[in-house]
Motif scaffolding. Structure first.
Motif, mmCIF file in Angstrom:
data_model
loop_
_atom_site.group_PDB
_atom_site.id
_atom_site.type_symbol
_atom_site.label_atom_id
_atom_site.label_comp_id
_atom_site.label_asym_id
_atom_site.label_seq_id
_atom_site.Cartn_x
_atom_site.Cartn_y
_atom_site.Cartn_z
ATOM 1 N N ALA A 5 40.302 37.243 41.570
ATOM 2 C CA ALA A 5 39.507 36.308 42.372
ATOM 3 C C ALA A 5 40.337 35.078 42.736
ATOM 4 C CB ALA A 5 38.251 35.902 41.614
ATOM 5 N N ALA A 18 42.686 35.943 45.493
ATOM 6 C CA ALA A 18 42.023 35.894 46.801
ATOM 7 C C ALA A 18 41.913 34.455 47.293
ATOM 8 C CB ALA A 18 40.646 36.536 46.708
ATOM 9 N N GLU A 44 46.057 46.147 47.063
ATOM 10 C CA GLU A 44 44.936 47.076 46.901
ATOM 11 C C GLU A 44 45.430 48.433 46.411
ATOM 12 O OE1 GLU A 44 41.736 49.635 49.541
ATOM 13 O OE2 GLU A 44 42.689 47.895 50.472
ATOM 14 N N TRP A 80 43.915 44.211 43.142
ATOM 15 C CA TRP A 80 42.561 43.792 43.447
ATOM 16 C C TRP A 80 41.834 44.967 44.098
ATOM 17 C CZ3 TRP A 80 43.604 39.339 47.483
ATOM 18 C CH2 TRP A 80 44.199 39.860 48.636
ATOM 19 N N ASP A 126 36.981 45.878 47.853
ATOM 20 C CA ASP A 126 35.978 44.865 48.182
ATOM 21 C C ASP A 126 36.627 43.496 48.358
ATOM 22 O OD1 ASP A 126 34.949 47.060 46.539
ATOM 23 O OD2 ASP A 126 32.996 46.071 46.719
ATOM 24 N N THR A 127 37.495 43.132 47.417
ATOM 25 C CA THR A 127 38.163 41.828 47.503
ATOM 26 C C THR A 127 39.058 41.760 48.718
ATOM 27 O OG1 THR A 127 38.116 41.649 45.086
ATOM 28 C CG2 THR A 127 39.661 40.223 46.262
ATOM 29 N N HIS A 128 39.805 42.827 48.975
ATOM 30 C CA HIS A 128 40.675 42.877 50.156
ATOM 31 C C HIS A 128 39.855 42.667 51.423
ATOM 32 C CE1 HIS A 128 43.898 45.355 52.538
ATOM 33 N NE2 HIS A 128 43.864 44.103 52.898
ATOM 34 N N ASP A 168 36.929 41.230 51.700
ATOM 35 C CA ASP A 168 36.339 39.887 51.737
ATOM 36 C C ASP A 168 37.364 38.838 52.148
ATOM 37 O OD1 ASP A 168 33.840 40.792 51.046
ATOM 38 O OD2 ASP A 168 34.105 40.424 48.904
#
Length: 591
Positions: free
Chosen positions: A237, A240, A270, A275, A278-280, A282
């Protein structure tokens, strides 16, 4: 207590230690403690060219020179008489100079020469020890390398070309005594990504790595960075958040392969499990929403030299392509949750913005008048000046022969249609008129830069009509329902808001629409303001206690460019604060 002469020289030497620099395919010569007598004259805070200077000044200078350069790329100059330290840099540029053509005839000609820029002036009376002076010098040298502003309008606000081209970096927190600069992106990861590293500097470190990386090394560097990141106790997180900070601060001109390498870096994270998908998604979604808001505030036709400097458009296109690739692989991420709606919003806003700018006449390369004066490598040829100043002279059209809508896949069209149905929600309809503006609200403090979320109903309605009538993506019933959902509270801008030439201002909003409402100061901008030393006095007053509670707030400048007005989350005016002009800086001469 005054700082001693020995401590001054010790701090300067430490700030310029070679191990704090990154150099790739670049050689610098360190010249310590040289006495120089040079042309030196300031005009409105700017250092005049040597040919225009009538005055001279004597300094003790510590300088870094490129081979065969007439001026140091970076220099720290100690003025013993005035008890000041100046941080200066030089840009190799195209400039005009006069010459004697004979028979008492004087003409001018264009030449290539080094032009000096003063980045910071540090009065020695502010420092009592070498540690605090070294920290201030480190920040000033970092500003000399990376530029003074995340929205550069003047040359000194933009990065050095050597940084933009991946050849130079500077990390003032590095404490190792190696007496040699870092020479590879891997060495930067190992030697400069350390505990206690300030957050904005970490984003600059990542940017330095990405600019310098070879495409074939992206995977290995992504692994190395992620491993080092985890060893420092950081999370995905936070990674990101670091990427978001990077793009908040990045200057994309000249436009290089930086964006392509960054997107490859994110994809490698990814693929290697650093990560989640989903994080990528977002991270890219947040970036697309931000680009759309930025281009709503500063559109290519009204600003950016009437479209001459269009790296934001190229960034939008590259990020959107990567985002659509994720949508093809994982369409489930775009359905049936609050996060999915935000991802669909990013898709809708970026597709809308991409269609709006298709076909605009642009120069052969994105540039500005100032950028075009810099001497860059042959792969960045100089753009004819007429293409910058006169759109009719431009030979290229933006995304010519590559319209977006015909190449959308069936999955992308389905997700886009879902995002258009979201316009029945008031928050989604209002997003069509959302913009991000910047302002320097205090005329006597050019270091204060605030960012605002703003909303214009007229812009939103215009875009609803564009989606319905021009793109045929929206039916009349949905458009009508969305128009009814456009009411929004906020603080109206007044037409008399001060506008200062050469600086960003909320008055720029009136060049876009006359009905913008100010909604809030962005979280990062508010946090940076509250962290300023002079803000402590303000926070001690009871009427401003709400600022410490972590709630949204709106800070806007007053009519005299010397006052700040503070509104709470319900847009109630809670108080005013009048700056006294003493912010520890000198206008026009500092970082």
């Amino acid at each position: 207590m005054a700082i001693s002469p020995d401590d001054i020289r010790r701090a300067i030497t430490a700030a310029l230690r070679p191990e704090r620099f990154f150099l790739a395919n670049l050689d610098l010569e360190w010249r310590p403690s040289t006495i120089e007598d040079i042309a030196w004259e300031l005009f409105r805070g700017q250092l005049l060219d040597t040919a225009q200077s009538r005055e001279r000044r004597r300094f003790e200078a510590w300088s870094l020179f490129l081979p065969d350069a007439d001026e140091p790329l970076l220099s720290v100059k100690l003025d013993d008489v005035r008890q000041e330290i100046h941080v200066v840099r030089a840009i190799y540029s195209y400039a005009w100079e006069g010459y004697h053509a004979g028979d008492n005839v004087y003409l001018s000609r264009e030449v290539r020469k080094w032009l000096r820029e003063i980045v910071a002036t540090l009065p020695l009376e502010l420092f009592s020890d070498d540690r605090t002076l070294e920290e201030a010098l480190g920040q000033a040298i970092a500003h000399a390398v990376y530029g003074l502003s995340r929205l550069p309008l003047t040359s000194v606000e933009a990065p050095l070309p050597a940084f933009s081209l991946g050849q130079l970096g500077y990390f003032p927190h590095v404490a190792e005594d190696r007496a040699a600069p870092m020479r590879s992106p891997a060495a930067v990861v190992d030697g400069a990504l350390i505990a206690g590293h300030p957050w904005p500097s970490r984003a600059r470190l990542l940017e330095t790595i990405l600019r310098a990386a070879l495409p074939c090394d992206i995977g290995d560097l992504a692994d190395r960075f992620a491993a080092r990141w985890q060893a420092l106790g950081e999370t995905g997180a936070r990674l990101a958040a670091l990427v978001r900070t990077l793009f908040d601060d990045v200057a994309l001109s000249p436009y290089t392969d930086f964006v392509a390498k960054t997107l490859a870096f994110l994809r490698a994270w990814e693929e290697r499990g650093c990560w989640t998908t989903d994080t990528h998604a977002d991270v890219l979604a947040g970036l697309l929403r931000q680009i759309a808001r930025h281009l709503t505030a500063y559109d290519l036709v009204t600003f950016h030299h009437r479209g001459a400097n269009y790296p934001d458009a190229l960034l939008l296109d590259e990020v959107l392509r990567a985002y659509l690739e994720i949508a093809e692989r994982r369409p489930d991420l775009f359905r049936d949750s609050t996060d999915s709606r935000l991802r669909r919003r990013a898709l809708r806003q970026s597709v809308l913005m991409r269609c709006l700018i298709e076909g605009l006449p642009v120069p052969d390369l994105p540039t500005s008048t100032g950028e075009n004066r810099r001497v860059l490598p042959p792969e960045f040829p100089r753009v004819p000046e007429e293409q910058i100043t006169d759109p009719s002279k431009r030979r290229r059209k933006l995304f010519d022969g590559d319209p977006l809508l015909p190449r959308l896949s069936a999955i992308a069209r389905e997700l886009l249609n879902e995002s258009l149905h979201d316009l029945a929600r008031p928050t989604e309809a209002r997003e069509l008129g959302m913009a991000l503006f910047l302002d320097r609200p205090l005329a006597d403090d050019p270091t204060l830069l605030l960012t605002y979320e703003a909303f214009s109903r007229s812009v939103a309605e215009q875009r609803l009509r564009y989606l319905c009538h021009d793109l045929k993506l929206l039916d009349a019933e949905t458009m009508a329902a969305a128009c009814l959902a456009l009411e929004s509270p906020g603080v109206p801008l007044v037409a008399s808001h001060p506008r200062r030439p050469g600086a960003v201002s909320l008055a720029d909003a009136f060049r876009v629409a006359d009905d913008f409402l100010m909604l809030r100061t962005t979280r990062r901008s508010l946090a940076e303001f509250l962290a300023r030393p002079e803000t402590a006095v303000l926070l001690a007053r009871p009427e401003f206690a709400f600022l410490k509670e972590g709630r949204p707030a709106l800070i806007v400048g007053g009519m005299d460019a010397k006052t700040l007005r503070f509104h709470d989350e319900d847009y109630r005016l809670r108080g005013e604060w009048k700056g006294d002009g003493d912010h520890g800086s000198k206008p026009g001469s500092q970082g």
